[in-house]
Design an enzyme around this catalytic site. Structure first.
Site, PDB file in Angstrom:
ATOM      1  CG  ASP A   1     -12.820 -70.574 -16.535  1.00 16.19           C
ATOM      2  OD1 ASP A   1     -12.602 -71.719 -16.116  1.00 16.19           O
ATOM      3  OD2 ASP A   1     -13.024 -70.310 -17.730  1.00 16.19           O
TER       4      ASP A   1
ATOM      5  CG  HIS B   1     -15.364 -75.516 -18.000  1.00 14.52           C
ATOM      6  ND1 HIS B   1     -15.017 -76.080 -16.805  1.00 14.52           N
ATOM      7  CD2 HIS B   1     -14.656 -74.352 -18.076  1.00 14.52           C
ATOM      8  CE1 HIS B   1     -14.133 -75.306 -16.204  1.00 14.52           C
ATOM      9  NE2 HIS B   1     -13.903 -74.257 -16.945  1.00 14.52           N
TER      10      HIS B   1
ATOM     11  CG  ASP C   1     -13.769 -73.170 -21.651  1.00 14.74           C
ATOM     12  OD1 ASP C   1     -13.472 -72.014 -21.297  1.00 14.74           O
ATOM     13  OD2 ASP C   1     -13.293 -74.181 -21.098  1.00 14.74           O
TER      14      ASP C   1
ATOM     15  CG  HIS D   1      -3.946 -72.398 -27.357  1.00 19.82           C
ATOM     16  ND1 HIS D   1      -3.395 -71.665 -26.331  1.00 19.82           N
ATOM     17  CD2 HIS D   1      -4.966 -73.106 -26.806  1.00 19.82           C
ATOM     18  CE1 HIS D   1      -4.045 -71.919 -25.211  1.00 19.82           C
ATOM     19  NE2 HIS D   1      -5.002 -72.784 -25.464  1.00 19.82           N
TER      20      HIS D   1
END
Lengths: 303, 305
Positions: free
Chosen positions: A25, A105, A178, A182
Site C-alpha cells: 500500500d 481504498h 487510510d 502530515h
C-alpha cells in the site's frame, strides 16, 4: 520486497510472525506476474493480498481525479480507469489462483461494479472504502486546498454515489480510514507540492453515519467486524457477548455536532467545521476506557 | 476586486472596465513622457517562481509607468535554493513593505495560497496550466482595438489547450465579452472534459478556418512531452499550423494572435507572423497597458492624471 514491486517479500517468515494481510500500500504491485506469484504462494495458506490499485502508466504524475475539475485546473490527473484496470486484472488473477484478494481504498464506480460481479461468481474478494471518499467529491479540489489532496484522489460525484451505494448493499465490506497525518509544513504549500493524505480516525464513524447512514448491524459490521475479519485479527471486531474481549466504541448515532479541534498531532483534515451526525462517546480496550468525550483517557495499556 | 487571479469568475462589467482603463493607459504610453504618478509611493513585488521574460518585464514596465516602485524576485538568485518555503518567502517580502504581489508559479493554485497568506492584493501572472488572466485581458484588448467589440466574433483557439493557462483564461474572458469560442486541437491536446466550458471543440482546423474572425495560435510546448501527445512537429504543422496556404483561406479581415514566444515554422509560418494581420506585437504592447489597469484598480490609486 521493499515496496518496489520487483520480488516477493519473505511471506513465510511474515506468516509465521502472524501476518495475515499482505500489501505494498502506497504503491501498486504493477507487475501481473509478481502478483500472480504472491497469490499462488498465499492461496493455500489463506492470507489475503491487498492492493493499492492504480496503473502507473495511466496515473503518470497525476495529482487529482481526471474529469471536469482537472480539466479546468489544467492539473495532471488520474482517470478512474487507472484503478479499474488493475482491479480487473487482479480479479482474473484471483480467479486463476484461488487467492483471497482485497481492494484497499476503493474509489471508483467501475471498481464497485467489478467487485459485485466477482462476489456473485463466488470469488473470495473484499473491498474497503475510506470515509473521505464517501464524504467528498472532487469539487472540493477546485479550490486547490491541499487538505483535500489524497491518493487515490477524491473522484467525481458519480463515483462517490456508487461508493455510498456499494457500502450500503455490502459490495464494499469495510470502512478503512487510510488515516495519514502530515506536518503542517507539508500541507501549507501549493496543492501540487503538498503531501497526500487526510486524517480523520476520530470522526470516521461519525462521517460514515452522516454521509452514508446504515442500520446499526450493517454499521457495526462495516466499521468493525469486516475489517477485523479481512485482516485476520480475531481478537477484534467481535460482537458484544459474554466472553468476548471488551474492545468497544460507544457510539451515539443521534448526536449532532461540529468538530472544532482534533486530538491528532496533525491537522491535515477537512472535517473540522463539518456538521456531523453521530459521535463516538467513549472507547474501551480490554475493559478499560481509553477515550471519553473526544479526549484520550490517561491509562497505561498493557500488552 | 481584492485580487486578480482568474478570468473564470470575472464579470463582463469588470472586464470591460479594465479594458476601458487600459485604453486610457495605451494613450498614456503614447505620450512623450509615458508615465503617470498614480501609484507613487506604492511598491509592487514581482514574484516569478517560474522563469519568465516578457510577462515579468511587462509587469515591471506597467508598475514603473504608474510611478510605483518595484521589488523583483527570481528563483535562481533566491532563498528558495536554501530551502525556504513559498509561504516564508512571500511573508518575508511582504514584511519589507510591499503593496501588491505579482505571482507566477508552476504549481496550479499557488497565487490563491499566496492570497491566503498575505494581506495585500495578489495578481496571478500564470499558475501551472491553469490561469494567466492578464494575458486574456491583453488579448481581449488587442481584439477590441481591431473590431471595436468582441460581441459576436468567432474566435478559434488552436493548439495545446490542455496544457495552456493562456487558453483557459482566454476561453472564459472571450466568452464573457460576447465572443463565440471554438477550441481546435487534436484530442490529446484538448482538456479531457470540456462539457461545461463556454466553448465548442473541434479537431479539424480546416473545417472551421473560414468562419473565424480571430485565429489564436498557441505555442507548441515541445518541452511538455510533445512526442507522446502528437506524432511529430511536422504532422502538427500539417494539421494545425497556420501555414501560408491556410492564411490565404481566411476571411480578409481575420487576424492572427499568438501569446509568444513563437515557434516559427511550427504553429505559425514566418510569412504569417510578419503579416499586417498578425497582431502579435500589438499584443505585447497592450500587455503593459492592461497590467497598468489591473495594478491601478487593485491598488486603488487616486485619479490624478
Amino acid at each position: 520486497m521493499g515496496r518496489h514491486g520487483k520480488q516477493l517479500a519473505h511471506l513465510d517468515e511474515l506468516w509465521e510472525a502472524g501476518v495475515r494481510m499482505f500489501t505494498d500500500d502506497g504503491d501498486v504491485v504493477a507487475d501481473a506476474g509478481l502478483m500472480r506469484q504472491a497469490m499462488d504462494y498465499l492461496a493455500t495458506r489463506g492470507g489475503v493480498i491487498a492492493q493499492h490499485a492504480v496503473d502507473p502508466g495511466l496515473a503518470a504524475a497525476g495529482q487529482i481525479h481526471e474529469g471536469a475539475v482537472s480539466s479546468l485546473l489544467g492539473m495532471s490527473a488520474i482517470p478512474a480507469e487507472a484503478e479499474e484496470i488493475i482491479i480487473a486484472r487482479d480479479l482474473r488473477l484471483a480467479e486463476l489462483t484461488g487467492a483471497r484478494y482485497h481492494v484497499q481504498h476503493l474509489s471508483t464506480a467501475g471498481g464497485v461494479e467489478m467487485i459485485a460481479a466477482a462476489k456473485t461468481r463466488g470469488l473470495e474478494v473484499t473491498a474497503e472504502v475510506t470515509p473521505h471518499h464517501l464524504a467528498f467529491d472532487d469539487s472540493m479540489v477546485a479550490t486547490t486546498d491541499p487538505a483535500y489532496k489524497v491518493m487515490p484522489p477524491l473522484r467525481s460525484i458519480e463515483h462517490m454515489d456508487a461508493l455510498r451505494a456499494g457500502l450500503r448493499d455490502g459490495t464494499i465490506d469495510a470502512v478503512a480510514t487510510d488515516h495519514a497525518p502530515h506536518a503542517a509544513h507539508d500541507k501549507d504549500v501549493p496543492f501540487e507540492h503538498a503531501a497526500n493524505g487526510i486524517t480523520g480516525l476520530e470522526w470516521a464513524a461519525a462521517v460514515v453515519n452522516t454521509v452514508a447512514p446504515l442500520d446499526p448491524v450493517s454499521f457495526y459490521t462495516r466499521m468493525a467486524v469486516a475489517p477485523a475479519a479481512i485482516a485476520g485479527t480475531p481478537e477484534h471486531g467481535r460482537w458484544v457477548a459474554v466472553g468476548n474481549p471488551a474492545h468497544l466504541a460507544v457510539f451515539d448515532p443521534a448526536h449532532e455536532w461540529v468538530p472544532e479541534r482534533t486530538v491528532s498531532r496533525s491537522s491535515n483534515t477537512p472535517y473540522l467545521g463539518m456538521a456531523l451526525q453521530g459521535r463516538v462517546v467513549a472507547t474501551v480496550y480490554r475493559g478499560t476506557i481509553t477515550a471519553r468525550d473526544g479526549s484520550p483517557a490517561a491509562v497505561a495499556l498493557t500488552s | 476586486m481584492n485580487h486578480f487571479l482568474s478570468t473564470e469568475d470575472t464579470t463582463r462589467e469588470e472586464l470591460t472596465e479594465l479594458l476601458d482603463d487600459a485604453d486610457s493607459f495605451v494613450e498614456v504610453l503614447d505620450r512623450p513622457i509615458p508615465k503617470v504618478p498614480a501609484l507613487r509611493g506604492k511598491t509592487v513585488a514581482t514574484m516569478f517562481f517560474e522563469p519568465s521574460t516578457r510577462t515579468k518585464l511587462s509587469f515591471e514596465k506597467a508598475a514603473k509607468a504608474l510611478s510605483a516602485d518595484i521589488m523583483s524576485f527570481s528563483p535562481s538568485t533566491s532563498s528558495l535554493s536554501k530551502g525556504e518555503s513559498l509561504k516564508d518567502t512571500v511573508l518575508t517580502v511582504q514584511a519589507m513593505g510591499t503593496d501588491a504581489m505579482v505571482v507566477r508559479h508552476q504549481a496550479t493554485g499557488a497565487p490563491w495560497r499566496v492570497a491566503e497568506w498575505v494581506d495585500q492584493p495578489v495578481l496571478n501572472a500564470g499558475d501551472g496550466a491553469h490561469q494567466h488572466p492578464t494575458q486574456a485581458l491583453l488579448d481581449a484588448l488587442t481584439i477590441r482595438q481591431r473590431f471595436g467589440t468582441l460581441d459576436g466574433l468567432r474566435i478559434g483557439i488552436v493548439g495545446d489547450i490542455r496544457h495552456s493557462r493562456v487558453a483557459r483564461s482566454d476561453v472564459f474572458a472571450f466568452n464573457t465579452l460576447g465572443a463565440e469560442v471554438t477550441m481546435v486541437a487534436p484530442k490529446t491536446l484538448l482538456p479531457t472534459q470540456t462539457d461545461g466550458w463556454p466553448a465548442k471543440a473541434s479537431e479539424d482546423l480546416d473545417e472551421v478556418l473560414t468562419e473565424l474572425d480571430v485565429v489564436y495560435l498557441l505555442r507548441v510546448q515541445a518541452e511538455r512531452g510533445g512526442a507522446s501527445v502528437f506524432p511529430s512537429l511536422s504532422e502538427y504543422t500539417t494539421r494545425y499550423g497556420m501555414t501560408v496556404q491556410r492564411f490565404s483561406r481566411l476571411k480578409p479581415d481575420t487576424v492572427v494572435l499568438h501569446p509568444g514566444p513563437m515557434n516559427r515554422g511550427v504553429e505559425i509560418a514566418a510569412e504569417v507572423a510578419d503579416d499586417d494581420r498578425s497582431l502579435i506585437l500589438e499584443q505585447v504592447a497592450n500587455g503593459v497597458a492592461v497590467r497598468m489597469a489591473v495594478l491601478f484598480r487593485l491598488l486603488g490609486g487616486e485619479h490624478d492624471e
